[in-house]
Design a protein around this motif. Sequence first.
Motif, PDB file in Angstrom:
ATOM      1  N   PRO A 133       0.837  -1.208   0.000  1.00  0.00           N
ATOM      2  CA  PRO A 133       0.000   0.000   0.000  1.00  0.00           C
ATOM      3  C   PRO A 133       0.872   1.259   0.000  1.00  0.00           C
ATOM      4  N   GLY A 134       0.549   2.190  -0.884  1.00  0.00           N
ATOM      5  CA  GLY A 134       1.323   3.425  -0.983  1.00  0.00           C
ATOM      6  C   GLY A 134       2.392   3.406  -2.065  1.00  0.00           C
ATOM      7  N   THR A 150      -3.908   2.926  -0.038  1.00  0.00           N
ATOM      8  CA  THR A 150      -3.538   2.651   1.347  1.00  0.00           C
ATOM      9  C   THR A 150      -4.594   1.757   1.967  1.00  0.00           C
ATOM     10  N   ALA A 151      -4.153   0.760   2.715  1.00  0.00           N
ATOM     11  CA  ALA A 151      -5.081  -0.201   3.299  1.00  0.00           C
ATOM     12  C   ALA A 151      -6.031   0.487   4.269  1.00  0.00           C
ATOM     13  N   ALA A 152      -7.279   0.077   4.215  1.00  0.00           N
ATOM     14  CA  ALA A 152      -8.292   0.579   5.144  1.00  0.00           C
ATOM     15  C   ALA A 152      -9.020  -0.607   5.757  1.00  0.00           C
ATOM     16  N   ILE A 153      -9.571  -0.413   6.936  1.00  0.00           N
ATOM     17  CA  ILE A 153     -10.301  -1.457   7.639  1.00  0.00           C
ATOM     18  C   ILE A 153     -11.793  -1.144   7.610  1.00  0.00           C
ATOM     19  N   THR A 154     -12.611  -2.149   7.294  1.00  0.00           N
ATOM     20  CA  THR A 154     -14.063  -1.978   7.324  1.00  0.00           C
ATOM     21  C   THR A 154     -14.708  -3.172   8.029  1.00  0.00           C
ATOM     22  N   THR A 195      -7.458  -1.179  18.957  1.00  0.00           N
ATOM     23  CA  THR A 195      -7.160  -0.517  17.691  1.00  0.00           C
ATOM     24  C   THR A 195      -6.726  -1.571  16.685  1.00  0.00           C
ATOM     25  N   VAL A 196      -7.363  -1.572  15.522  1.00  0.00           N
ATOM     26  CA  VAL A 196      -7.113  -2.566  14.478  1.00  0.00           C
ATOM     27  C   VAL A 196      -6.458  -1.840  13.307  1.00  0.00           C
ATOM     28  N   THR A 197      -5.214  -2.220  12.991  1.00  0.00           N
ATOM     29  CA  THR A 197      -4.440  -1.454  12.008  1.00  0.00           C
ATOM     30  C   THR A 197      -3.850  -2.366  10.937  1.00  0.00           C
ATOM     31  N   PRO A 198      -4.130  -2.077   9.658  1.00  0.00           N
ATOM     32  CA  PRO A 198      -3.468  -2.826   8.579  1.00  0.00           C
ATOM     33  C   PRO A 198      -2.109  -2.206   8.286  1.00  0.00           C
ATOM     34  N   THR A 199      -1.168  -3.000   7.818  1.00  0.00           N
ATOM     35  CA  THR A 199       0.144  -2.479   7.454  1.00  0.00           C
ATOM     36  C   THR A 199      -0.003  -1.399   6.391  1.00  0.00           C
ATOM     37  N   GLY A 200       0.563  -0.241   6.663  1.00  0.00           N
ATOM     38  CA  GLY A 200       0.489   0.856   5.707  1.00  0.00           C
ATOM     39  C   GLY A 200      -0.806   1.619   5.722  1.00  0.00           C
ATOM     40  N   GLY A 201      -1.681   1.311   6.670  1.00  0.00           N
ATOM     41  CA  GLY A 201      -2.984   1.969   6.712  1.00  0.00           C
ATOM     42  C   GLY A 201      -3.285   2.593   8.050  1.00  0.00           C
ATOM     43  N   LYS A 202      -4.498   3.123   8.159  1.00  0.00           N
ATOM     44  CA  LYS A 202      -4.933   3.805   9.365  1.00  0.00           C
ATOM     45  C   LYS A 202      -5.760   2.869  10.231  1.00  0.00           C
ATOM     46  N   GLY A 203      -5.540   2.931  11.528  1.00  0.00           N
ATOM     47  CA  GLY A 203      -6.258   2.058  12.447  1.00  0.00           C
ATOM     48  C   GLY A 203      -7.679   2.517  12.715  1.00  0.00           C
ATOM     49  N   VAL A 204      -8.537   1.571  13.044  1.00  0.00           N
ATOM     50  CA  VAL A 204      -9.892   1.849  13.500  1.00  0.00           C
ATOM     51  C   VAL A 204     -10.071   1.149  14.841  1.00  0.00           C
ATOM     52  N   THR A 205     -11.100   1.549  15.581  1.00  0.00           N
ATOM     53  CA  THR A 205     -11.278   0.990  16.915  1.00  0.00           C
ATOM     54  C   THR A 205     -12.489   0.059  16.988  1.00  0.00           C
TER      55      THR A 205
END
Length: 195
Positions: free
Chosen positions: A27-28, A47-51, A112-122
């Motif tokens: 990502p990136g 960039t990786a995102a979490i859903t 907090t759940v974070t993918p490599t190269g991405g933004k974390g979500v809670t």
Amino acid sequence: DGKPVGTATSDENGDFTVPVQGTDVKPGDTLTVTPTGGTGVETTVPTAAITDVTTTPNDKNTGYNVTGNTTPNTTVTVTDNGKPVGTATSGENGDFTVPVDGTDVTPGDTLTVTPTGGKGVTTTVPTDTATDVKTTPNSDNTGYDVTGKTTPNTTVTVTDGGKTVGTGTSDGKGNFTVPVKGTDVTPGDTLTVTP
């Protein structure tokens, strides 16, 4: 860096789709897309995102599973107040399941759940858990009874592969029995019991 990561041929309209393996890029990354005999243009790997993140007790009620979706073949890390408590890699469709030991977190904690190269979500560790869960054939052998104990007067949902197959409510002492039709499950299925 000049390394080929994919190739394809445009159709009669000039449209093309070039598949790129997730293991070949990050990502990136900036990719250069070049037609034969032409000038290349640049595009960026998203960039990786979490859903769709959820945290549910695992089948043995010894911990939790943090599930969701992100970029395929991406490492996902779960932290509790900065401390890593679990990691896993998303599959080819981006789905992931990160197991978290019950001794590493406390009900009500914010993870907090974070993918490599991405933004974390809670996501929040559930405050209600089910214990002493058992599945037994019902009295007339037409289905099953899922029994256990949780917080008193709490709705309990039983799912099979994400599909709801039964619901019930715990009594004043926290005991519950959820009937499940034999036509809705198959012997050997793993059921998830969530208060």
